[in-house]
Write a protein that holds these residues in place. Structure first.
Motif, PDB file in Angstrom:
ATOM      1  N   GLY A 227       0.824  -1.237  -0.062  1.00 57.30           N
ATOM      2  CA  GLY A 227       0.070  -0.149  -0.022  1.00 57.30           C
ATOM      3  C   GLY A 227       1.052   1.179   0.048  1.00 57.30           C
ATOM      4  O   GLY A 227       2.083   1.220  -0.075  1.00 57.30           O
ATOM      5  N   ASP A 228       0.042   2.386  -0.017  1.00 53.07           N
ATOM      6  CA  ASP A 228       0.632   3.535  -0.026  1.00 53.07           C
ATOM      7  C   ASP A 228       2.003   3.656   0.997  1.00 53.07           C
ATOM      8  O   ASP A 228       2.934   4.456   0.918  1.00 53.07           O
ATOM      9  N   LEU A 229       1.598   3.612   2.271  1.00 57.08           N
ATOM     10  CA  LEU A 229       2.461   3.725   3.545  1.00 57.08           C
ATOM     11  C   LEU A 229       3.618   2.950   3.438  1.00 57.08           C
ATOM     12  O   LEU A 229       4.689   3.440   3.793  1.00 57.08           O
ATOM     13  N   LEU A 230       3.530   1.637   2.732  1.00 57.10           N
ATOM     14  CA  LEU A 230       4.855   0.762   2.692  1.00 57.10           C
ATOM     15  C   LEU A 230       5.493   1.456   1.374  1.00 57.10           C
ATOM     16  O   LEU A 230       6.872   1.258   1.483  1.00 57.10           O
ATOM     17  N   ASN A 231       5.033   1.905   0.365  1.00 58.05           N
ATOM     18  CA  ASN A 231       5.765   2.598  -0.581  1.00 58.05           C
ATOM     19  C   ASN A 231       6.648   3.658  -0.139  1.00 58.05           C
ATOM     20  O   ASN A 231       7.735   3.920  -0.527  1.00 58.05           O
ATOM     21  N   LEU A 232       6.131   4.770   0.705  1.00 53.73           N
ATOM     22  CA  LEU A 232       6.702   5.931   1.228  1.00 53.73           C
ATOM     23  C   LEU A 232       7.828   5.141   2.159  1.00 53.73           C
ATOM     24  O   LEU A 232       8.934   5.861   2.184  1.00 53.73           O
ATOM     25  N   TRP A 233       7.484   4.191   2.939  1.00 53.81           N
ATOM     26  CA  TRP A 233       8.474   3.864   4.213  1.00 53.81           C
ATOM     27  C   TRP A 233       9.703   3.040   3.392  1.00 53.81           C
ATOM     28  O   TRP A 233      10.729   3.100   3.944  1.00 53.81           O
ATOM     29  N   SER A 234       9.584   2.519   2.068  1.00 55.12           N
ATOM     30  CA  SER A 234      10.433   1.690   1.679  1.00 55.12           C
ATOM     31  C   SER A 234      11.269   2.639   0.550  1.00 55.12           C
ATOM     32  O   SER A 234      12.199   2.126  -0.185  1.00 55.12           O
ATOM     33  N   GLY A 235      10.902   4.151   0.647  1.00 58.36           N
ATOM     34  CA  GLY A 235      11.636   5.032  -0.317  1.00 58.36           C
ATOM     35  C   GLY A 235      11.499   4.846  -1.868  1.00 58.36           C
ATOM     36  O   GLY A 235      12.212   5.080  -2.620  1.00 58.36           O
ATOM     37  N   ASN A 236      10.112   4.357  -2.123  1.00 58.24           N
ATOM     38  CA  ASN A 236       9.784   3.870  -3.504  1.00 58.24           C
ATOM     39  C   ASN A 236      10.398   2.617  -3.819  1.00 58.24           C
ATOM     40  O   ASN A 236      10.133   2.177  -5.249  1.00 58.24           O
ATOM     41  N   THR A 237      11.246   1.876  -3.039  1.00 60.49           N
ATOM     42  CA  THR A 237      11.542   0.572  -3.613  1.00 60.49           C
ATOM     43  C   THR A 237      10.407  -0.335  -3.796  1.00 60.49           C
ATOM     44  O   THR A 237      10.373  -1.214  -4.804  1.00 60.49           O
ATOM     45  N   ILE A 238       9.512  -0.430  -2.904  1.00 61.64           N
ATOM     46  CA  ILE A 238       8.193  -1.201  -3.126  1.00 61.64           C
ATOM     47  C   ILE A 238       7.094  -0.334  -3.687  1.00 61.64           C
ATOM     48  O   ILE A 238       6.767   0.689  -2.832  1.00 61.64           O
ATOM     49  N   PRO A 239       6.705  -0.622  -4.860  1.00 59.67           N
ATOM     50  CA  PRO A 239       5.513   0.313  -5.404  1.00 59.67           C
ATOM     51  C   PRO A 239       4.302  -0.219  -4.951  1.00 59.67           C
ATOM     52  O   PRO A 239       4.212  -1.164  -4.580  1.00 59.67           O
ATOM     53  N   ALA A 240       3.327   0.934  -4.500  1.00 56.30           N
ATOM     54  CA  ALA A 240       2.023   0.299  -4.086  1.00 56.30           C
ATOM     55  C   ALA A 240       1.287  -0.042  -5.351  1.00 56.30           C
ATOM     56  O   ALA A 240       1.532   0.085  -6.440  1.00 56.30           O
ATOM     57  N   ASN A 241       0.512  -1.170  -5.027  1.00 51.55           N
ATOM     58  CA  ASN A 241      -0.193  -2.065  -5.996  1.00 51.55           C
ATOM     59  C   ASN A 241      -1.485  -1.313  -6.602  1.00 51.55           C
ATOM     60  O   ASN A 241      -2.446  -1.498  -5.891  1.00 51.55           O
ATOM     61  N   PRO A 242      -1.545  -0.992  -7.892  1.00 48.61           N
ATOM     62  CA  PRO A 242      -2.768  -0.364  -8.480  1.00 48.61           C
ATOM     63  C   PRO A 242      -3.488  -1.935  -8.623  1.00 48.61           C
ATOM     64  O   PRO A 242      -3.310  -2.439  -9.361  1.00 48.61           O
ATOM     65  N   HIS A 243      -5.012  -1.800  -8.166  1.00 50.23           N
ATOM     66  CA  HIS A 243      -5.884  -2.501  -8.602  1.00 50.23           C
ATOM     67  C   HIS A 243      -7.356  -2.156  -8.276  1.00 50.23           C
ATOM     68  O   HIS A 243      -7.429  -0.990  -8.059  1.00 50.23           O
ATOM     69  N   ARG A 244      -8.094  -2.951  -9.074  1.00 47.80           N
ATOM     70  CA  ARG A 244      -9.587  -2.674  -8.965  1.00 47.80           C
ATOM     71  C   ARG A 244     -10.275  -3.996  -9.054  1.00 47.80           C
ATOM     72  O   ARG A 244      -9.669  -5.157  -9.016  1.00 47.80           O
ATOM     73  N   VAL A 245     -11.347  -4.098  -9.034  1.00 43.53           N
ATOM     74  CA  VAL A 245     -12.314  -5.142  -8.904  1.00 43.53           C
ATOM     75  C   VAL A 245     -13.495  -4.968  -9.819  1.00 43.53           C
ATOM     76  O   VAL A 245     -14.259  -3.913  -9.933  1.00 43.53           O
ATOM     77  N   ALA A 246     -13.295  -5.606 -11.242  1.00 41.87           N
ATOM     78  CA  ALA A 246     -14.080  -5.465 -12.328  1.00 41.87           C
ATOM     79  C   ALA A 246     -15.365  -5.780 -12.303  1.00 41.87           C
ATOM     80  O   ALA A 246     -15.752  -6.642 -11.260  1.00 41.87           O
ATOM     81  N   ASN A 247     -16.228  -5.096 -13.192  1.00 45.99           N
ATOM     82  CA  ASN A 247     -17.607  -5.645 -13.053  1.00 45.99           C
ATOM     83  C   ASN A 247     -17.809  -6.939 -13.928  1.00 45.99           C
ATOM     84  O   ASN A 247     -16.898  -7.329 -14.980  1.00 45.99           O
ATOM     85  N   PRO A 248     -18.580  -7.895 -13.517  1.00 41.82           N
ATOM     86  CA  PRO A 248     -18.822  -9.122 -14.429  1.00 41.82           C
ATOM     87  C   PRO A 248     -19.125  -8.876 -15.981  1.00 41.82           C
ATOM     88  O   PRO A 248     -19.927  -7.880 -16.039  1.00 41.82           O
ATOM     89  N   PRO A 249     -18.921  -9.604 -16.837  1.00 41.29           N
ATOM     90  CA  PRO A 249     -19.272  -9.761 -18.036  1.00 41.29           C
ATOM     91  C   PRO A 249     -20.855  -9.850 -17.866  1.00 41.29           C
ATOM     92  O   PRO A 249     -21.527 -10.419 -17.055  1.00 41.29           O
TER      93      PRO A 249
END
Length: 303
Positions: A227-249
């Motif tokens: 998440g965001d706080l780990l991204n900051l705490w790692s100095g951007n070494t670990i990126p925050a994971n962009p994700h979504r939950v899609a609508n079903p077909p």
């Protein structure tokens, strides 16, 4: 095509290996996690019963609308672009922590009356996931070489939310720009996710955010997302994971979906700083949580 998220044995993976995988992928599947499948199923069963209750009963334990989220939340009603779900969120305040877990659970004011085993199942899962998140966080801290970390405030005093989500079936077309869960990164440090295999599921962004690909979580795994706080705490070494939950077909839109999510943060009083100590980039955990919640409300009401 499903995206092949790395799968690791969390008990055997070294701290350096875990950080390297998160740095490359921002999420990993964790096996041999020790979270009892029977406990997971008991929580799911009580959750199913709760979400089937009349609205008037669920409203008795609804989030009151101020402070960090907790209790029942009809998220889809936040605005025209509110996510198409409802959820229940268990959060126990760190400043009310008691040595006995049951007594600490007594401080939560939004326990449903029914089903009768709801509290028992959720409490067991909450405390098990707190323990698991603390273990994972310790490995990440070691892999990042953050010897300066305040271990107590990231583990024993962590600020954590256990969430169950019910993503609605969609007999009618959603509003334009409306999702089961809109594209985002998570607010905190770690997210641990289990989701079922119903159509309209998790998707993550790859290729620098250009492409969205579905991810299936195996029955015996939990997905770890940065998440965001780990991204900051790692100095951007670990990126925050962009994700979504899609609508079903549309041809499969009669199917609802369920997930369990554990959101991990350090104690709200912790000031998150990058490894170089740059105070200009530091954020107070409590302020960051409130800022991101307010952002979500604005997005839900966007036209």
């Amino acid at each position: 095509m499903l995206h092949q998220v790395p799968r690791i044995d969390i008990t055997q993976c070294s701290p350096d290996q875990l950080v390297a995988l998160l740095a490359e992928h921002s999420c990993v599947l964790l096996e041999n996690h020790g979270v009892d499948v029977n406990l997971r199923e008991a929580m799911l069963n009580s959750w199913d019963e709760f979400f089937a209750l009349p609205r008037s009963e669920k409203e008795q334990v609804e989030w009151p609308g101020d402070g960090p989220w907790y209790g029942w939340q009809p998220v889809s009603e936040k605005g025209p672009k509110g996510d198409l779900m409802e959820r229940f969120e268990l959060r126990l305040d760190v400043d009310k922590r008691l040595s006995d877990n049951q007594n600490w659970g007594d401080t939560f004011t939004k326990w449903p009356v029914a089903p009768v085993d709801f509290r028992q199942n959720w409490e067991k899962m909450y405390f098990r996931m707190r323990e698991f998140a603390g273990f994972v966080m310790g490995k990440i801290a070691a892999g990042l070489g953050r010897d300066d970390w305040d271990a107590d405030n990231w583990t024993d005093n962590q600020f954590s939310n256990l969430v169950a989500t019910h993503y609605y079936a969609q007999p009618a077309n959603p509003n334009r720009g409306q999702w089961r869960a809109h594209p985002h990164t998570d607010i905190g440090a770690l997210t641990l996710l289990w989701g079922d295999s119903a159509p309209g599921g998790l998707e993550v962004a790859i290729n620098g955010g250009k492409d969205w690909v579905p991810v299936q979580i195996p029955e015996d795994c939990w997905l770890l997302q940065a998440g965001d706080l780990l991204n900051l705490w790692s100095g951007n070494t670990i990126p925050a994971n962009p994700h979504r939950v899609a609508n079903p077909p549309r041809e499969q839109a009669i199917h609802a979906r369920r997930s369990i999510i554990f959101f991990h943060y350090p104690d709200p009083s912790v000031l998150i700083t990058p490894p170089n100590g740059d105070q200009s980039k530091a954020v107070l955990t409590a302020d960051h949580i409130q800022f991101r919640q307010d952002e979500d409300m604005v997005k839900a009401n966007a036209v």
